[in-house]
Design a protein around this motif. Structure first.
Motif, PDB file in Angstrom:
ATOM      1  N   CYS A  19       0.809  -1.210   0.000  1.00 34.30           N
ATOM      2  CA  CYS A  19       0.000   0.000   0.000  1.00 34.30           C
ATOM      3  C   CYS A  19       0.846   1.265   0.000  1.00 34.30           C
ATOM      4  CB  CYS A  19      -0.909   0.010   1.232  1.00 34.30           C
ATOM      5  SG  CYS A  19      -2.042  -1.394   1.279  1.00 34.30           S
ATOM      6  N   ILE A  20       2.178   1.107  -0.076  1.00 37.91           N
ATOM      7  CA  ILE A  20       3.057   2.262   0.014  1.00 37.91           C
ATOM      8  C   ILE A  20       3.565   2.626  -1.365  1.00 37.91           C
ATOM      9  CG2 ILE A  20       5.171   3.146   1.062  1.00 37.91           C
ATOM     10  CD1 ILE A  20       4.798   1.099   3.272  1.00 37.91           C
ATOM     11  N   SER A  21       3.507   3.883  -1.708  1.00 38.02           N
ATOM     12  CA  SER A  21       3.987   4.332  -3.013  1.00 38.02           C
ATOM     13  C   SER A  21       5.495   4.285  -3.069  1.00 38.02           C
ATOM     14  CB  SER A  21       3.520   5.758  -3.277  1.00 38.02           C
ATOM     15  OG  SER A  21       4.226   6.310  -4.354  1.00 38.02           O
ATOM     16  N   LEU A  22       6.013   4.076  -4.276  1.00 34.18           N
ATOM     17  CA  LEU A  22       7.447   4.070  -4.496  1.00 34.18           C
ATOM     18  C   LEU A  22       8.059   5.396  -4.098  1.00 34.18           C
ATOM     19  CD1 LEU A  22       9.569   2.162  -5.794  1.00 34.18           C
ATOM     20  CD2 LEU A  22       9.198   3.377  -7.923  1.00 34.18           C
ATOM     21  N   THR A  23       7.302   6.469  -4.211  1.00 33.29           N
ATOM     22  CA  THR A  23       7.835   7.798  -3.959  1.00 33.29           C
ATOM     23  C   THR A  23       7.441   8.354  -2.593  1.00 33.29           C
ATOM     24  OG1 THR A  23       5.940   8.778  -5.069  1.00 33.29           O
ATOM     25  CG2 THR A  23       7.876   8.353  -6.413  1.00 33.29           C
ATOM     26  N   ALA A  24       6.839   7.523  -1.762  1.00 34.68           N
ATOM     27  CA  ALA A  24       6.425   8.007  -0.448  1.00 34.68           C
ATOM     28  C   ALA A  24       7.631   8.193   0.465  1.00 34.68           C
ATOM     29  CB  ALA A  24       5.442   7.009   0.184  1.00 34.68           C
ATOM     30  N   ALA A  25       7.481   9.056   1.450  1.00 37.53           N
ATOM     31  CA  ALA A  25       8.549   9.266   2.431  1.00 37.53           C
ATOM     32  C   ALA A  25       8.346   8.256   3.553  1.00 37.53           C
ATOM     33  CB  ALA A  25       8.481  10.695   2.965  1.00 37.53           C
ATOM     34  N   TRP A  26       9.063   7.163   3.503  1.00 37.53           N
ATOM     35  CA  TRP A  26       8.873   6.089   4.468  1.00 37.53           C
ATOM     36  C   TRP A  26      10.232   5.654   4.983  1.00 37.53           C
ATOM     37  CZ3 TRP A  26       7.357   1.154   1.229  1.00 37.53           C
ATOM     38  CH2 TRP A  26       8.068   1.163   0.029  1.00 37.53           C
ATOM     39  N   GLY A  27      10.239   4.759   5.982  1.00 40.83           N
ATOM     40  CA  GLY A  27      11.480   4.272   6.535  1.00 40.83           C
ATOM     41  C   GLY A  27      12.326   3.581   5.479  1.00 40.83           C
ATOM     42  N   GLU A  28      13.641   3.816   5.539  1.00 37.96           N
ATOM     43  CA  GLU A  28      14.531   3.261   4.521  1.00 37.96           C
ATOM     44  C   GLU A  28      14.458   1.745   4.463  1.00 37.96           C
ATOM     45  OE1 GLU A  28      16.644   4.729   2.106  1.00 37.96           O
ATOM     46  OE2 GLU A  28      15.233   6.314   2.600  1.00 37.96           O
ATOM     47  N   SER A  29      14.346   1.081   5.616  1.00 36.57           N
ATOM     48  CA  SER A  29      14.302  -0.374   5.611  1.00 36.57           C
ATOM     49  C   SER A  29      13.043  -0.879   4.924  1.00 36.57           C
ATOM     50  CB  SER A  29      14.374  -0.915   7.043  1.00 36.57           C
ATOM     51  OG  SER A  29      14.326  -2.329   7.052  1.00 36.57           O
ATOM     52  N   THR A  30      11.899  -0.240   5.212  1.00 34.07           N
ATOM     53  CA  THR A  30      10.648  -0.640   4.580  1.00 34.07           C
ATOM     54  C   THR A  30      10.698  -0.366   3.085  1.00 34.07           C
ATOM     55  OG1 THR A  30       9.453  -0.132   6.614  1.00 34.07           O
ATOM     56  CG2 THR A  30       8.151  -0.330   4.601  1.00 34.07           C
ATOM     57  N   ARG A  31      11.254   0.766   2.709  1.00 33.41           N
ATOM     58  CA  ARG A  31      11.391   1.105   1.290  1.00 33.41           C
ATOM     59  C   ARG A  31      12.295   0.099   0.583  1.00 33.41           C
ATOM     60  NH1 ARG A  31      10.224   5.343  -1.709  1.00 33.41           N
ATOM     61  NH2 ARG A  31      11.470   5.886  -3.528  1.00 33.41           N
ATOM     62  N   GLY A  32      13.420  -0.229   1.200  1.00 34.44           N
ATOM     63  CA  GLY A  32      14.328  -1.204   0.611  1.00 34.44           C
ATOM     64  C   GLY A  32      13.673  -2.557   0.464  1.00 34.44           C
ATOM     65  N   GLN A  33      12.904  -2.969   1.470  1.00 33.41           N
ATOM     66  CA  GLN A  33      12.194  -4.245   1.399  1.00 33.41           C
ATOM     67  C   GLN A  33      11.211  -4.249   0.238  1.00 33.41           C
ATOM     68  OE1 GLN A  33       9.906  -5.228   4.893  1.00 33.41           O
ATOM     69  NE2 GLN A  33       9.406  -7.269   4.150  1.00 33.41           N
ATOM     70  N   TYR A  34      10.482  -3.155   0.071  1.00 29.74           N
ATOM     71  CA  TYR A  34       9.516  -3.061  -1.027  1.00 29.74           C
ATOM     72  C   TYR A  34      10.215  -3.200  -2.381  1.00 29.74           C
ATOM     73  CZ  TYR A  34       6.137  -1.016  -4.261  1.00 29.74           C
ATOM     74  OH  TYR A  34       5.295  -0.798  -5.322  1.00 29.74           O
ATOM     75  N   LEU A  35      11.307  -2.505  -2.563  1.00 28.58           N
ATOM     76  CA  LEU A  35      12.027  -2.556  -3.833  1.00 28.58           C
ATOM     77  C   LEU A  35      12.583  -3.946  -4.092  1.00 28.58           C
ATOM     78  CD1 LEU A  35      13.860   0.855  -3.443  1.00 28.58           C
ATOM     79  CD2 LEU A  35      12.125   0.331  -5.174  1.00 28.58           C
ATOM     80  N   VAL A  36      13.172  -4.563  -3.075  1.00 24.60           N
ATOM     81  CA  VAL A  36      13.782  -5.893  -3.212  1.00 24.60           C
ATOM     82  C   VAL A  36      12.730  -6.958  -3.466  1.00 24.60           C
ATOM     83  CG1 VAL A  36      14.955  -7.717  -1.898  1.00 24.60           C
ATOM     84  CG2 VAL A  36      15.888  -5.391  -1.914  1.00 24.60           C
ATOM     85  N   GLU A  37      11.601  -6.876  -2.766  1.00 26.47           N
ATOM     86  CA  GLU A  37      10.621  -7.954  -2.827  1.00 26.47           C
ATOM     87  C   GLU A  37       9.524  -7.734  -3.865  1.00 26.47           C
ATOM     88  OE1 GLU A  37       9.088  -8.616   1.079  1.00 26.47           O
ATOM     89  OE2 GLU A  37      11.007  -9.315   1.873  1.00 26.47           O
ATOM     90  N   ALA A  38       9.055  -6.509  -4.016  1.00 20.99           N
ATOM     91  CA  ALA A  38       7.909  -6.276  -4.893  1.00 20.99           C
ATOM     92  C   ALA A  38       8.307  -5.978  -6.327  1.00 20.99           C
ATOM     93  CB  ALA A  38       7.063  -5.125  -4.352  1.00 20.99           C
ATOM     94  N   LEU A  39       9.421  -5.283  -6.549  1.00 20.53           N
ATOM     95  CA  LEU A  39       9.780  -4.861  -7.894  1.00 20.53           C
ATOM     96  C   LEU A  39      10.996  -5.597  -8.437  1.00 20.53           C
ATOM     97  CD1 LEU A  39       9.159  -0.989  -7.800  1.00 20.53           C
ATOM     98  CD2 LEU A  39       7.580  -2.848  -8.312  1.00 20.53           C
ATOM     99  N   ALA A  40      12.132  -5.482  -7.777  1.00 24.25           N
ATOM    100  CA  ALA A  40      13.349  -6.111  -8.304  1.00 24.25           C
ATOM    101  C   ALA A  40      13.313  -7.629  -8.197  1.00 24.25           C
ATOM    102  CB  ALA A  40      14.577  -5.562  -7.580  1.00 24.25           C
ATOM    103  N   ALA A  41      12.511  -8.159  -7.279  1.00 26.81           N
ATOM    104  CA  ALA A  41      12.333  -9.618  -7.143  1.00 26.81           C
ATOM    105  C   ALA A  41      13.665 -10.342  -7.002  1.00 26.81           C
ATOM    106  CB  ALA A  41      11.551 -10.166  -8.340  1.00 26.81           C
TER     107      ALA A  41
END
Length: 289
Positions: A19-41
């Motif tokens: 539910c978090i946008s790629l461009t949202a201001a969120w915690g770095e760890s959560t953002r990194g997890q999203y990129l690693v798991e949801a997009l970069a796979a």
């Protein structure tokens, strides 16, 4: 340290990664997890598989699949934080070089590492990915499988418009955000037609045709250009989204591997905003026969 954990918990409380946008201001760890798991796979290549999917007890210790080409034969390497067989002893600069330039400590990585797609990472996102790997990849000792060959010449094939790092401000534009998502998720690495065994984005963007041979059988990448009959130009937005996540085609049939794995294990976590942007960008891909 306690204050930092409280702050991070406050940022993450009540907000799941999808539910978090790629461009949202969120915690770095959560953002990194999203990129690693949801997009970069990253698990798709770097985590071994068992009968029930990824073996998360050995997460990031190296993949099961061998990537074969005329000049190389490799498996996804150990990117856990083990200092001897993983990336625990690598500097941040070494990790950046591997991710976006395809350069490892011992030389050029094989083209199976999609560094050309990751060139698009914003500086912040690249740092978030590195930070997540450093803080969440449990060290697992696992040496590289024997007999691997990395002697391939590397020629980048980035998506047009995604040849270099994106500026954060560019991601406020929906179409540019969709291009960014498509690059990081490597959509056209599979769905562009090929010339000389490499994606030909200039002439065959989204034309499909790449052959995948998996334990489940042979699959051919679909045409996802805007062609009305041979591509997805006539598909509704919801039909496209359903194919991307959770992996159900327009006729109701499940998509085949490897797309099915990516859809269920990774793209299902994609944020609604990023999914909307990706579909909007796909509408701009010229029709291909």
């Amino acid at each position: 340290m306690i204050r930092r954990r409280i702050k991070l918990a406050a940022l993450c409380f009540g907000a799941l990664a999808p539910c978090i946008s790629l461009t949202a201001a969120w915690g770095e760890s959560t953002r990194g997890q999203y990129l690693v798991e949801a997009l970069a796979a990253c698990d798709n290549c770097h985590t071994p598989r068992g009968a029930n999917g990824y073996d998360l007890a050995a997460r990031f210790s190296g993949g099961s699949q061998t990537f074969l080409a005329k000049t190389y034969a490799v498996r996804g390497g150990n990117i856990s934080t083990d200092k001897e067989t993983g990336i625990g002893g690598w500097t941040d600069d070494a990790l950046r070089a591997a991710i976006v330039e395809g350069l490892g400590p011992d030389g050029r990585l094989a083209p199976a590492m999609p560094s050309d797609s990751y060139r698009a990472f914003t500086k912040r996102d690249l740092n978030a990915v590195i930070g997540y790997l450093r803080s969440n990849a449990t060290p697992v000792r696992s040496a590289a499988a024997p007999g691997q060959r990395h002697d391939a010449g590397w020629a980048p094939h980035p998506l047009p418009g995604a040849e270099g790092a994106f500026d954060e401000a560019a991601l406020d534009d929906k179409i540019k955000l969709g291009l960014y998502v498509a690059s990081v998720a490597r959509c056209m690495a599979c769905h562009s037609g090929e010339t000389d065994d490499a994606p030909d984005h200039a002439n065959k963007l989204g034309a499909g045709g790449k052959v995948f041979r998996t334990p489940a059988g042979v699959a051919i990448a679909s045409n996802i250009s805007s062609h009305l009959s041979k591509g997805v130009g006539a598909w509704a937005d919801d039909e496209l989204k359903r194919a991307i996540t959770p992996g159900v085609s327009r006729d109701g049939a499940p998509v085949k591997p490897p797309m099915s794995t990516l859809s269920k294990a990774h793209f299902l976590k994609m944020s609604p905003r990023d999914l909307d942007a990706l579909v909007a960008w796909l509408r701009t891909v010229p029709p291909q026969e």
